[in-house]
Structures are given as C-alpha cells and as structure tokens.
Design a protein around this motif. Structure first.
Motif, PDB file in Angstrom:
ATOM      1  N   ARG A  79      49.377 -29.560  -4.841  1.00 43.93           N
ATOM      2  CA  ARG A  79      48.260 -29.042  -4.055  1.00 43.93           C
ATOM      3  C   ARG A  79      48.221 -29.698  -2.678  1.00 43.93           C
ATOM      4  O   ARG A  79      48.597 -30.852  -2.499  1.00 43.93           O
ATOM      5  CB  ARG A  79      46.924 -29.314  -4.747  1.00 43.93           C
ATOM      6  CG  ARG A  79      46.606 -28.397  -5.911  1.00 43.93           C
ATOM      7  CD  ARG A  79      46.212 -27.015  -5.435  1.00 43.93           C
ATOM      8  NE  ARG A  79      45.875 -26.114  -6.517  1.00 43.93           N
ATOM      9  CZ  ARG A  79      46.742 -25.346  -7.155  1.00 43.93           C
ATOM     10  NH1 ARG A  79      48.015 -25.410  -6.837  1.00 43.93           N
ATOM     11  NH2 ARG A  79      46.342 -24.525  -8.112  1.00 43.93           N
ATOM     12  N   ARG A  80      47.721 -28.929  -1.693  1.00 39.83           N
ATOM     13  CA  ARG A  80      47.493 -29.467  -0.354  1.00 39.83           C
ATOM     14  C   ARG A  80      46.286 -28.767   0.244  1.00 39.83           C
ATOM     15  O   ARG A  80      46.189 -27.531   0.217  1.00 39.83           O
ATOM     16  CB  ARG A  80      48.719 -29.218   0.534  1.00 39.83           C
ATOM     17  CG  ARG A  80      48.565 -29.635   1.973  1.00 39.83           C
ATOM     18  CD  ARG A  80      48.582 -31.147   2.132  1.00 39.83           C
ATOM     19  NE  ARG A  80      48.730 -31.539   3.533  1.00 39.83           N
ATOM     20  CZ  ARG A  80      49.041 -32.750   3.943  1.00 39.83           C
ATOM     21  NH1 ARG A  80      49.262 -33.708   3.060  1.00 39.83           N
ATOM     22  NH2 ARG A  80      49.137 -33.036   5.215  1.00 39.83           N
ATOM     23  N   ASP A  81      45.357 -29.524   0.792  1.00 42.11           N
ATOM     24  CA  ASP A  81      44.214 -28.944   1.490  1.00 42.11           C
ATOM     25  C   ASP A  81      44.632 -28.568   2.903  1.00 42.11           C
ATOM     26  O   ASP A  81      45.298 -29.351   3.599  1.00 42.11           O
ATOM     27  CB  ASP A  81      43.054 -29.934   1.548  1.00 42.11           C
ATOM     28  CG  ASP A  81      42.416 -30.163   0.185  1.00 42.11           C
ATOM     29  OD1 ASP A  81      42.602 -29.301  -0.710  1.00 42.11           O
ATOM     30  OD2 ASP A  81      41.748 -31.189   0.011  1.00 42.11           O
ATOM     31  N   PHE A  82      44.239 -27.364   3.320  1.00 41.85           N
ATOM     32  CA  PHE A  82      44.514 -26.891   4.677  1.00 41.85           C
ATOM     33  C   PHE A  82      43.355 -26.003   5.090  1.00 41.85           C
ATOM     34  O   PHE A  82      42.968 -25.089   4.366  1.00 41.85           O
ATOM     35  CB  PHE A  82      45.821 -26.096   4.715  1.00 41.85           C
ATOM     36  CG  PHE A  82      46.169 -25.557   6.080  1.00 41.85           C
ATOM     37  CD1 PHE A  82      46.813 -26.361   7.009  1.00 41.85           C
ATOM     38  CD2 PHE A  82      45.837 -24.256   6.446  1.00 41.85           C
ATOM     39  CE1 PHE A  82      47.129 -25.882   8.269  1.00 41.85           C
ATOM     40  CE2 PHE A  82      46.136 -23.771   7.712  1.00 41.85           C
ATOM     41  CZ  PHE A  82      46.785 -24.579   8.620  1.00 41.85           C
ATOM     42  N   TRP A  83      42.813 -26.286   6.290  1.00 43.76           N
ATOM     43  CA  TRP A  83      41.628 -25.570   6.766  1.00 43.76           C
ATOM     44  C   TRP A  83      40.525 -25.829   5.752  1.00 43.76           C
ATOM     45  O   TRP A  83      40.206 -26.990   5.476  1.00 43.76           O
ATOM     46  CB  TRP A  83      41.934 -24.079   6.978  1.00 43.76           C
ATOM     47  CG  TRP A  83      40.969 -23.361   7.885  1.00 43.76           C
ATOM     48  CD1 TRP A  83      40.074 -22.398   7.543  1.00 43.76           C
ATOM     49  CD2 TRP A  83      40.822 -23.536   9.308  1.00 43.76           C
ATOM     50  NE1 TRP A  83      39.377 -21.958   8.639  1.00 43.76           N
ATOM     51  CE2 TRP A  83      39.810 -22.640   9.742  1.00 43.76           C
ATOM     52  CE3 TRP A  83      41.426 -24.361  10.249  1.00 43.76           C
ATOM     53  CZ2 TRP A  83      39.402 -22.552  11.068  1.00 43.76           C
ATOM     54  CZ3 TRP A  83      41.015 -24.264  11.581  1.00 43.76           C
ATOM     55  CH2 TRP A  83      40.021 -23.369  11.970  1.00 43.76           C
ATOM     56  N   THR A  84      39.959 -24.792   5.150  1.00 40.95           N
ATOM     57  CA  THR A  84      38.950 -24.983   4.105  1.00 40.95           C
ATOM     58  C   THR A  84      39.505 -24.630   2.729  1.00 40.95           C
ATOM     59  O   THR A  84      38.740 -24.488   1.771  1.00 40.95           O
ATOM     60  CB  THR A  84      37.721 -24.103   4.393  1.00 40.95           C
ATOM     61  OG1 THR A  84      38.131 -22.721   4.410  1.00 40.95           O
ATOM     62  CG2 THR A  84      37.096 -24.463   5.731  1.00 40.95           C
ATOM     63  N   LEU A  85      40.815 -24.497   2.631  1.00 40.69           N
ATOM     64  CA  LEU A  85      41.455 -23.982   1.428  1.00 40.69           C
ATOM     65  C   LEU A  85      42.231 -25.074   0.702  1.00 40.69           C
ATOM     66  O   LEU A  85      42.743 -26.006   1.312  1.00 40.69           O
ATOM     67  CB  LEU A  85      42.422 -22.855   1.791  1.00 40.69           C
ATOM     68  CG  LEU A  85      41.890 -21.755   2.722  1.00 40.69           C
ATOM     69  CD1 LEU A  85      43.002 -20.781   3.060  1.00 40.69           C
ATOM     70  CD2 LEU A  85      40.708 -21.038   2.076  1.00 40.69           C
ATOM     71  N   SER A  86      42.339 -24.932  -0.609  1.00 43.92           N
ATOM     72  CA  SER A  86      43.249 -25.751  -1.407  1.00 43.92           C
ATOM     73  C   SER A  86      44.420 -24.860  -1.788  1.00 43.92           C
ATOM     74  O   SER A  86      44.246 -23.845  -2.473  1.00 43.92           O
ATOM     75  CB  SER A  86      42.549 -26.278  -2.664  1.00 43.92           C
ATOM     76  OG  SER A  86      43.469 -27.006  -3.467  1.00 43.92           O
ATOM     77  N   LEU A  87      45.609 -25.240  -1.341  1.00 47.22           N
ATOM     78  CA  LEU A  87      46.786 -24.396  -1.508  1.00 47.22           C
ATOM     79  C   LEU A  87      47.766 -24.996  -2.504  1.00 47.22           C
ATOM     80  O   LEU A  87      47.980 -26.209  -2.537  1.00 47.22           O
ATOM     81  CB  LEU A  87      47.506 -24.225  -0.170  1.00 47.22           C
ATOM     82  CG  LEU A  87      46.713 -23.577   0.963  1.00 47.22           C
ATOM     83  CD1 LEU A  87      47.521 -23.615   2.252  1.00 47.22           C
ATOM     84  CD2 LEU A  87      46.331 -22.142   0.615  1.00 47.22           C
ATOM     85  N   GLU A  88      48.386 -24.128  -3.284  1.00 49.14           N
ATOM     86  CA  GLU A  88      49.526 -24.543  -4.092  1.00 49.14           C
ATOM     87  C   GLU A  88      50.720 -24.757  -3.165  1.00 49.14           C
ATOM     88  O   GLU A  88      50.975 -23.942  -2.268  1.00 49.14           O
ATOM     89  CB  GLU A  88      49.882 -23.467  -5.119  1.00 49.14           C
ATOM     90  CG  GLU A  88      51.166 -23.756  -5.881  1.00 49.14           C
ATOM     91  CD  GLU A  88      51.692 -22.569  -6.669  1.00 49.14           C
ATOM     92  OE1 GLU A  88      52.894 -22.575  -7.010  1.00 49.14           O
ATOM     93  OE2 GLU A  88      50.917 -21.624  -6.936  1.00 49.14           O
ATOM     94  N   VAL A  89      51.446 -25.836  -3.369  1.00 56.37           N
ATOM     95  CA  VAL A  89      52.691 -26.053  -2.632  1.00 56.37           C
ATOM     96  C   VAL A  89      53.733 -26.599  -3.602  1.00 56.37           C
ATOM     97  O   VAL A  89      53.406 -27.252  -4.601  1.00 56.37           O
ATOM     98  CB  VAL A  89      52.526 -27.045  -1.452  1.00 56.37           C
ATOM     99  CG1 VAL A  89      51.604 -26.482  -0.385  1.00 56.37           C
ATOM    100  CG2 VAL A  89      52.015 -28.393  -1.927  1.00 56.37           C
TER     101      VAL A  89
END
Length: 279
Positions: A79-89
């Motif tokens: 996981r990685r937080d970007f902007w206001t989102l939590s993204l799968e990476v």
C-alpha cells in the motif's frame, strides 16, 4: 525463540535493525509491525505488553530484513498513500512519490471544465488519474500504460475506490488514443538518464518506468512532440521531470508551439513540473 516476545520487545528489535539503514527507523518498524500483526498502529502503543507468537515474530523480522535490504516499504505492505487515496502497489509499478502530487495540483488548477476529457500517460498504479477522478467526478479520464501488469494494478485501485470514469488503455504513449483530443494531458514519464548512479538505489522498481534513453529526455521529447495533435485548442500539457530538466522541457514546449509555458517547484524547492498551453 526461548520465550515469547512482547510487542514492545519485537518492535525494539525492528527499530535496532533499521537504524543502520533508515532515517525513519522507528516509523518504518511500527508500520511493518502493524502490517505483520494485522492490527492498527495505535495498538502497538496501547498494548505494548501483549505476547506475540513465534510465527508472528518470524514473519515480522523477515519483513524487517526485506526493508533493510532496500526494498521499498510500499512494496512490503502493498500500500501507498497518495493525494487522499490509499493505493495498492507492487513491483509492477513505481511507488508514487509526494512530488507527483504537484502534477495533480497543476492539472486541477489548469482545467476548470466540468466535463473535461483528460489523458494520463504512463499511469502505473493509476495514482494521477485516480486522484484527479476523486476531485473531478465529471471528468472523463483515459489512463494509458505500456505494461499490462501495471494496468491490472491500476484497474484494481479504481474498482476498490469506486472511481468508474477512468478508462485504462494498454499501449505506448499516444498509440491507444488514435485521433482523440483532450482538454488536459498529464504525464510523469521516465526521466532518469541511463547509467545514472541513482538507479541502483531504485533497483526494486521497474526500470522501464524510471529511465529513458540517453540523457533521460527521450520520453519527454516523444510526449511533447505528440501532444499538439491530441489537444483541443486551448488545451494544456503538464509534465513531471527531473530537477535539472526544466529548461530543456521549456525550450521543447516553446519550439513545438506551446504558449504560457512555466515551471513549478516541488516541496523540496526543485523545478519539478512544467506546463504549456496549445493555442
């Protein structure tokens, strides 16, 4: 393991190991322990005396060793937080950087059309496209990447976040959009020069998303040269680039007929994003 370790003892081991290689040893050790135990990070502090099973300790210390070996924290946790989102990476995509949020900011500032057509080139995890979609639900966003594996990650992120107005297209740069035109085109393309001494430190991330031919400008040149025929009159192109590449990007944009060309500094003070408008 002679006797069960408590949460605080296990955390101390992780911190001690990472202190040799990380400036954020305690934070990273806490994040990895919470991930390994599948508990909120706050519970590490509220219940430090809890005993951990041997399997939990072995799993956690294995994650610590992966981080000590240089693997990005985001790949370990997924996981990685970007902007206001939590993204799968995962290793199919770059880890989204905080600097790239500047590209999102500029896109939102440049395009005020409620129903804009937007193109994100080299979308990777979908970070830029999905951040824009979260702020502008009326925009129709096409997100392109040459990697099918990267697009799988991006599609999962979009589905989990419920951001349905982003379409994901496989291909290199403008190939999948044929004769389509957009109000806004954004890209964070590869811009590190081949042979750059920084590349070994980035060895866990996909090289094709990091390095461009020669001096690192090859993909930036391709995008700038192709963008005019894919922009509506008055449409904007915004590009992330290396901290020493702004002047070259500005010169190329001007040479290709863009006006209102300007560069913007990231939070570290480096010229990181350059934009231009097609008349």
């Amino acid at each position: 393991m002679a006797s069960p370790l408590t949460t605080s003892q296990l955390l101390a081991r992780g911190v001690a190991r990472l202190e040799t290689c990380s400036e954020s040893a305690r934070l990273e050790a806490e994040l990895l322990l919470a991930h390994a135990l599948k508990i909120p990070r706050v519970r590490l502090k509220s219940h430090p005396e809890e005993s951990r099973r041997e399997a939990e300790a072995v799993h956690y210390l294995g994650l610590i060793e992966r981080r000590a070996g240089g693997e990005p924290l985001a790949y370990i946790t997924g996981r990685r937080d970007f902007w206001t989102l939590s993204l799968e990476v995962n290793a199919a995509v770059l880890v989204p950087r905080p600097e790239t949020e500047l590209l999102v900011e500029r896109g939102l500032a440049l395009c005020k059309t409620p129903a804009a057509a937007v193109l994100d080139l080299g979308t990777g995890s979908g970070a830029i496209a999905l951040a824009l979609a979260s702020e502008q639900p009326g925009w129709s966003i096409a997100a392109v990447d040459a990697s099918a594996r990267a697009l799988s990650v991006a599609r999962r992120n979009a589905a989990r976040l419920g951001l349905t107005r982003v379409s994901f297209l496989e291909g290199r740069w403008f190939e999948p959009v044929a004769d389509r035109r957009f109000d806004l085109i954004l890209s964070n393309p590869p811009y590190i020069a081949e042979g750059d001494p920084a590349l070994p430190d980035l060895r866990f991330e996909p090289l094709s998303a990091l390095a461009a031919a020669g001096d690192g400008m090859a993909d930036l040149h391709t995008i700038i040269r192709g963008a005019p025929r894919h922009l509506q009159p008055g449409g904007w192109l915004a590009l992330e680039h290396g901290s020493t590449q702004a002047s070259a990007v500005v010169a190329e944009l001007v040479a290709r007929g863009f006006d209102s060309v300007r560069s913007h500094r990231d939070f570290g003070g480096h010229l990181r994003v350059t934009e231009g408008r097609i008349p």
